[in-house]
Design an enzyme around this catalytic site. Structure first.
Site, mmCIF file in Angstrom:
data_model
loop_
_atom_site.group_PDB
_atom_site.id
_atom_site.type_symbol
_atom_site.label_atom_id
_atom_site.label_comp_id
_atom_site.label_asym_id
_atom_site.label_seq_id
_atom_site.Cartn_x
_atom_site.Cartn_y
_atom_site.Cartn_z
ATOM 1 N N ASP A 179 -16.494 -81.414 47.354
ATOM 2 C CA ASP A 179 -16.319 -80.515 48.508
ATOM 3 C C ASP A 179 -15.495 -81.181 49.600
ATOM 4 O O ASP A 179 -14.635 -80.551 50.224
ATOM 5 C CB ASP A 179 -17.678 -80.107 49.078
ATOM 6 C CG ASP A 179 -18.381 -79.052 48.237
ATOM 7 O OD1 ASP A 179 -17.734 -78.491 47.330
ATOM 8 O OD2 ASP A 179 -19.575 -78.799 48.481
ATOM 9 N N ASP A 213 -21.060 -73.751 39.268
ATOM 10 C CA ASP A 213 -21.689 -74.980 38.790
ATOM 11 C C ASP A 213 -23.156 -75.056 39.218
ATOM 12 O O ASP A 213 -24.012 -75.550 38.474
ATOM 13 C CB ASP A 213 -20.918 -76.222 39.238
ATOM 14 C CG ASP A 213 -20.794 -76.332 40.762
ATOM 15 O OD1 ASP A 213 -21.419 -75.537 41.482
ATOM 16 O OD2 ASP A 213 -20.046 -77.211 41.225
ATOM 17 N N GLY A 214 -23.461 -74.541 40.414
ATOM 18 C CA GLY A 214 -24.849 -74.523 40.865
ATOM 19 C C GLY A 214 -25.712 -73.623 39.992
ATOM 20 O O GLY A 214 -26.857 -73.960 39.670
ATOM 21 N N ARG A 246 -28.870 -74.712 37.626
ATOM 22 C CA ARG A 246 -30.183 -74.056 37.723
ATOM 23 C C ARG A 246 -30.648 -73.571 36.355
ATOM 24 O O ARG A 246 -31.820 -73.742 35.987
ATOM 25 C CB ARG A 246 -30.102 -72.881 38.704
ATOM 26 C CG ARG A 246 -31.398 -72.089 38.820
ATOM 27 C CD ARG A 246 -31.293 -71.013 39.888
ATOM 28 N NE ARG A 246 -30.184 -70.098 39.658
ATOM 29 C CZ ARG A 246 -30.234 -69.080 38.797
ATOM 30 N NH1 ARG A 246 -31.332 -68.859 38.076
ATOM 31 N NH2 ARG A 246 -29.197 -68.273 38.654
ATOM 32 N N SER A 257 -28.989 -82.476 38.876
ATOM 33 C CA SER A 257 -29.271 -83.907 38.794
ATOM 34 C C SER A 257 -28.841 -84.589 40.088
ATOM 35 O O SER A 257 -28.077 -84.035 40.880
ATOM 36 C CB SER A 257 -28.524 -84.525 37.613
ATOM 37 O OG SER A 257 -27.122 -84.480 37.829
ATOM 38 N N ASP A 303 -17.928 -73.359 43.035
ATOM 39 C CA ASP A 303 -18.985 -74.034 43.786
ATOM 40 C C ASP A 303 -20.317 -73.321 43.571
ATOM 41 O O ASP A 303 -21.379 -73.941 43.638
ATOM 42 C CB ASP A 303 -18.627 -74.068 45.272
ATOM 43 C CG ASP A 303 -19.447 -75.082 46.041
ATOM 44 O OD1 ASP A 303 -19.645 -76.195 45.505
ATOM 45 O OD2 ASP A 303 -19.893 -74.779 47.150
ATOM 46 N N VAL A 326 -17.286 -78.301 35.509
ATOM 47 C CA VAL A 326 -16.855 -77.144 36.289
ATOM 48 C C VAL A 326 -16.596 -77.547 37.737
ATOM 49 O O VAL A 326 -15.642 -77.080 38.373
ATOM 50 C CB VAL A 326 -17.920 -76.027 36.217
ATOM 51 C CG1 VAL A 326 -17.584 -74.893 37.184
ATOM 52 C CG2 VAL A 326 -18.027 -75.492 34.799
ATOM 53 N N ASP A 370 -20.945 -82.963 43.586
ATOM 54 C CA ASP A 370 -20.609 -81.694 44.231
ATOM 55 C C ASP A 370 -20.227 -81.905 45.690
ATOM 56 O O ASP A 370 -19.224 -81.361 46.164
ATOM 57 C CB ASP A 370 -21.804 -80.747 44.126
ATOM 58 C CG ASP A 370 -21.477 -79.349 44.636
ATOM 59 O OD1 ASP A 370 -20.589 -78.696 44.061
ATOM 60 O OD2 ASP A 370 -22.100 -78.914 45.624
#
Length: 209
Positions: free
Chosen positions: A94, A72-73, A77, A83, A69, A34, A90
């Site tokens: 960005d 995917d976080g 979680r 990881s 953004d 993602v 990530d």
């Protein structure tokens, strides 16, 4: 105040995004996939449309893609935590996305004959990279650096607002937003450097004591 608003908005969006995150995980899609897909979307919106002057179309594509953004976080979680590689990926994506956005804006303004606006976009591009680098370098040295008036969210909101204004016919909207952001980004660099300097002095005094 801006941080409080950002936290509240993030909490509200998370409640909407979480069911989508669960569905994606259920069909075997990883958070890293993602992350990359969102960056590809930003590249398409910024370079494919924004750089060609289709500001509103580009803005919509970039905004939708940037929401990944958070997606995917949330997925990470739900899977038990981010990881080390996921965090690295990530941050790297960005930086690519930010470069594409401000690079595309600088290109469009340059070919449109707005050289001052293009200069502002280039300042934002370089300063934004430095803002992120200073934080990463400080954290790599064991210090904190989560300060500054113009972090990534504020930078994207400002350039997005400017793009929206210019897209609906307010020609000065984007250049004005960029110059404001350029100033705020430089101030943010100073704030972060000063914050790290204070910590280094305190650490040195602690060692001497």
């Amino acid at each position: 105040m801006a941080k409080i608003f950002r936290v509240s908005a993030r909490a509200g969006i998370t409640r909407v995004i979480e069911p989508v995150a669960r569905r994606l995980l259920g069909v075997g899609i990883s958070p890293n996939a993602v992350t990359v897909a969102g960056t590809v979307g930003v590249l398409i919106g910024a370079i494919g449309f924004g750089a060609r002057g289709y500001l509103l179309t580009g803005l919509v594509i970039v905004t939708v893609s940037a929401l990944t953004d958070m997606l995917d976080g949330t997925m990470a979680r739900l899977r038990g935590g981010t990881s080390t590689f996921g965090a690295f990926l990530d941050s790297s994506m960005d930086r690519i996305a930010d470069g594409a956005i401000f690079g595309a804006v600088a290109y469009w303004l340059a070919v449109s004959g707005d050289r001052p606006g293009a200069v502002a976009a280039l300042i934002c591009l370089v300063a934004g990279g430095i803002v992120s680098y200073v934080k990463a370098r400080a954290e790599g040295l064991g210090m904190t650096c989560n300060v500054g008036i113009a972090e990534r969210t504020e930078r994207l909101i400002l350039v997005g607002t400017g793009g929206l204004l210019s897209g609906v016919g307010v020609s000065w909207g984007l250049p004005a937003a960029l110059w404001l952001l350029a100033v705020l980004s430089v101030v943010t660099i100073w704030q972060r450097v000063a914050h790290v300097h204070r910590q280094s002095v305190e650490l040195a005094q602690g060692v001497d004591a």
